[in-house]
Design an enzyme around this catalytic site. Structure first.
Site, PDB file in Angstrom:
ATOM      1  N   SER A  10      26.367  53.623  54.408  1.00  0.00           N
ATOM      2  CA  SER A  10      27.544  54.879  54.490  1.00  0.00           C
ATOM      3  C   SER A  10      27.786  54.918  56.136  1.00  0.00           C
ATOM      4  O   SER A  10      27.010  55.384  57.080  1.00  0.00           O
ATOM      5  CB  SER A  10      26.566  56.117  54.100  1.00  0.00           C
ATOM      6  N   HIS A  35      30.062  52.331  51.732  1.00  0.00           N
ATOM      7  CA  HIS A  35      30.287  53.687  51.231  1.00  0.00           C
ATOM      8  C   HIS A  35      30.836  54.529  52.360  1.00  0.00           C
ATOM      9  O   HIS A  35      30.574  54.518  53.436  1.00  0.00           O
ATOM     10  CB  HIS A  35      28.659  54.441  50.958  1.00  0.00           C
ATOM     11  N   ASP A  37      32.401  58.444  52.924  1.00  0.00           N
ATOM     12  CA  ASP A  37      32.408  59.855  52.203  1.00  0.00           C
ATOM     13  C   ASP A  37      33.499  60.552  52.910  1.00  0.00           C
ATOM     14  O   ASP A  37      33.860  60.719  53.867  1.00  0.00           O
ATOM     15  CB  ASP A  37      31.255  60.365  53.138  1.00  0.00           C
ATOM     16  N   MET A  39      35.195  64.295  52.804  1.00  0.00           N
ATOM     17  CA  MET A  39      35.004  65.681  52.739  1.00  0.00           C
ATOM     18  C   MET A  39      35.904  66.542  53.152  1.00  0.00           C
ATOM     19  O   MET A  39      36.810  66.148  54.351  1.00  0.00           O
ATOM     20  CB  MET A  39      33.594  66.190  53.343  1.00  0.00           C
ATOM     21  N   HIS A  68      33.544  57.892  48.134  1.00  0.00           N
ATOM     22  CA  HIS A  68      33.249  59.128  47.451  1.00  0.00           C
ATOM     23  C   HIS A  68      33.880  60.349  47.922  1.00  0.00           C
ATOM     24  O   HIS A  68      33.643  60.979  49.053  1.00  0.00           O
ATOM     25  CB  HIS A  68      31.610  59.223  47.984  1.00  0.00           C
ATOM     26  N   MET A  70      34.381  64.230  48.128  1.00  0.00           N
ATOM     27  CA  MET A  70      33.874  65.511  48.294  1.00  0.00           C
ATOM     28  C   MET A  70      35.061  66.410  48.510  1.00  0.00           C
ATOM     29  O   MET A  70      34.881  67.111  49.281  1.00  0.00           O
ATOM     30  CB  MET A  70      32.565  65.485  49.042  1.00  0.00           C
ATOM     31  N   MET A 139      23.551  62.438  43.219  1.00  0.00           N
ATOM     32  CA  MET A 139      23.225  62.864  44.575  1.00  0.00           C
ATOM     33  C   MET A 139      21.928  63.213  44.602  1.00  0.00           C
ATOM     34  O   MET A 139      21.291  64.182  43.668  1.00  0.00           O
ATOM     35  CB  MET A 139      24.374  64.178  44.934  1.00  0.00           C
ATOM     36  N   GLY A 144      27.290  66.807  52.124  1.00  0.00           N
ATOM     37  CA  GLY A 144      27.709  67.508  53.205  1.00  0.00           C
ATOM     38  C   GLY A 144      27.349  66.766  54.532  1.00  0.00           C
ATOM     39  O   GLY A 144      28.031  66.717  55.502  1.00  0.00           O
ATOM     40  N   PHE A 145      26.009  66.366  54.487  1.00  0.00           N
ATOM     41  CA  PHE A 145      25.591  65.745  55.959  1.00  0.00           C
ATOM     42  C   PHE A 145      24.618  64.615  55.517  1.00  0.00           C
ATOM     43  O   PHE A 145      23.864  64.675  54.669  1.00  0.00           O
ATOM     44  CB  PHE A 145      24.900  66.909  56.880  1.00  0.00           C
ATOM     45  N   GLY A 146      24.627  63.806  56.440  1.00  0.00           N
ATOM     46  CA  GLY A 146      23.710  62.810  56.447  1.00  0.00           C
ATOM     47  C   GLY A 146      22.622  63.144  56.763  1.00  0.00           C
ATOM     48  O   GLY A 146      22.196  64.645  57.618  1.00  0.00           O
ATOM     49  N   GLY A 147      21.359  62.491  56.937  1.00  0.00           N
ATOM     50  CA  GLY A 147      19.879  62.802  57.445  1.00  0.00           C
ATOM     51  C   GLY A 147      19.140  63.638  56.686  1.00  0.00           C
ATOM     52  O   GLY A 147      18.289  64.007  57.229  1.00  0.00           O
ATOM     53  N   ASP A 177      22.388  58.663  46.255  1.00  0.00           N
ATOM     54  CA  ASP A 177      23.149  58.943  47.575  1.00  0.00           C
ATOM     55  C   ASP A 177      22.440  60.149  48.337  1.00  0.00           C
ATOM     56  O   ASP A 177      22.575  61.269  47.762  1.00  0.00           O
ATOM     57  CB  ASP A 177      24.613  59.104  47.280  1.00  0.00           C
ATOM     58  N   GLY A 179      19.238  60.527  51.341  1.00  0.00           N
ATOM     59  CA  GLY A 179      17.739  60.450  51.984  1.00  0.00           C
ATOM     60  C   GLY A 179      17.163  58.959  51.384  1.00  0.00           C
ATOM     61  O   GLY A 179      15.861  59.033  51.011  1.00  0.00           O
ATOM     62  N   GLY A 199      22.487  55.702  54.858  1.00  0.00           N
ATOM     63  CA  GLY A 199      23.084  56.114  55.818  1.00  0.00           C
ATOM     64  C   GLY A 199      22.224  56.058  57.033  1.00  0.00           C
ATOM     65  O   GLY A 199      22.071  54.902  57.742  1.00  0.00           O
TER      66      GLY A 199
HETATM   67  C1  DX5 Z   1      26.103  62.991  52.013  1.00  0.00           C
HETATM   68  C2  DX5 Z   1      26.801  61.695  51.872  1.00  0.00           C
HETATM   69  C3  DX5 Z   1      25.933  60.806  51.866  1.00  0.00           C
HETATM   70  C4  DX5 Z   1      25.382  60.527  53.374  1.00  0.00           C
HETATM   71  C5  DX5 Z   1      23.921  59.835  52.969  1.00  0.00           C
HETATM   72  O1  DX5 Z   1      26.875  64.223  51.703  1.00  0.00           O
HETATM   73  O2  DX5 Z   1      27.574  61.858  50.469  1.00  0.00           O
HETATM   74  O3  DX5 Z   1      26.776  59.439  51.709  1.00  0.00           O
HETATM   75  O4  DX5 Z   1      26.113  59.602  54.263  1.00  0.00           O
HETATM   76  O5  DX5 Z   1      23.270  59.831  54.260  1.00  0.00           O
HETATM   77  P1  DX5 Z   1      21.986  59.766  54.339  1.00  0.00           P
HETATM   78  O6  DX5 Z   1      21.498  58.379  53.971  1.00  0.00           O
HETATM   79  O7  DX5 Z   1      21.645  59.734  55.834  1.00  0.00           O
HETATM   80  O8  DX5 Z   1      21.066  60.709  53.559  1.00  0.00           O
HETATM   81 ZN    ZN Z   2      28.297  59.758  49.803  1.00  0.00          ZN
END
Ligand code: DX5
Ligand code: ZN
Length: 218
Positions: A10, A35, A37, A39, A68, A70, A139, A144-147, A177, A179, A199
């Site tokens: 990602s 991937h 994202d 948003m 993807h 969102m 999901m 919304g956010f990575g990590g 997708d 974590g 990601g």
């Molecule tokens: C979250 C995104 C994910 C995100 C995953 O809203 O849809 O694609 O990039 O990131 P990680 O792998 O860090 O959880």
């Molecule tokens: Zn995604």
């Protein structure tokens, strides 16, 4: 026979000042998907990329672009992302719009289509659309956010969709997708997932090549 596993890095977790390098890096490791994202600040509480970003990346890459969306109104943007070079466009089930017509439109534009379920959305809600999709994305975090931390309580939902896929003889990919890392990826694989968005645990890893090698064996 389970489908071969695919790792989709990602680029949300890559260097946003050099997204093309993040995509090239994935290709240099022999990976075939990235991937992307998208948003809108409404459906998900963050802002990321638009069709212009996808078009710019497409100029530099032949990889499979797993886009993807969102968005509250994804149906308004399908054409723009298809034209920009998306290979697959995935839309969420939660907002109210004509899901079936939007999936059909994505295919008519020459892209593969995916359907995405938020953590609170039960597998049963996707049932009527499963024969119209190339991919179902479960999901494993709130978008919304990575990590964020992997939601282990999503494993039964993955298993339920995998069982339904087998029972109905359907061939869609089952993607996860949020974590996903070297510990949670195999758990999702065991539950029936075959496509893994990674990601932070890819772009943030000390040795992303090792992650790619490990994921090939999931
Ligand atoms: C979250 C995104 C994910 C995100 C995953 O809203 O849809 O694609 O990039 O990131 P990680 O792998 O860090 O959880
Ligand atoms: Zn995604």
């Amino acid at each position: 026979m389970p489908l071969p596993s695919i790792l989709a890095p990602s680029i949300l977790a890559s260097d946003h000042a050099n997204l093309a390098a993040g995509v090239k890096f994935a290709a240099s490791l022999g990976l075939t998907w990235v991937h992307i994202d998208i948003m809108d600040g409404h459906f998900a509480p963050n802002l990321t990329f638009g069709p212009q970003t996808v078009a710019a990346l497409r100029k530099n890459s032949a990889l499979f672009f797993d886009v993807h969306l969102m968005l509250d109104e994804p149906q308004r943007y399908i054409e723009a992302f298809a034209r920009a070079g998306a290979s697959q466009i995935s839309i969420h089930l939660e907002p109210a719009y004509d899901h079936a017509a939007t999936l059909a439109r994505i295919r008519a534009l020459g892209c593969r289509c995916g359907l995405v379920l938020n953590p609170a959305t039960p597998a049963a809600a996707a049932r009527p659309l499963l024969d119209q999709v190339d991919l179902v994305l479960v999901m494993t975090v709130q978008p919304g956010f990575g990590g964020q931390s992997f939601r282990r309580d999503m494993l039964p939902k993955i298993a339920e969709i995998d069982r339904e896929r087998t029972a109905r003889g359907l061939g869609f990919r089952l993607e996860v997708d949020g974590g996903i890392d070297l510990a949670t990826g195999p758990e999702c694989r065991a539950a029936g997932a075959d496509t893994f968005v990674v990601g932070t645990a890819f772009y943030g890893a000390p040795d992303p090549a090792a992650v790619a090698r490990a994921a090939a064996a999931w």
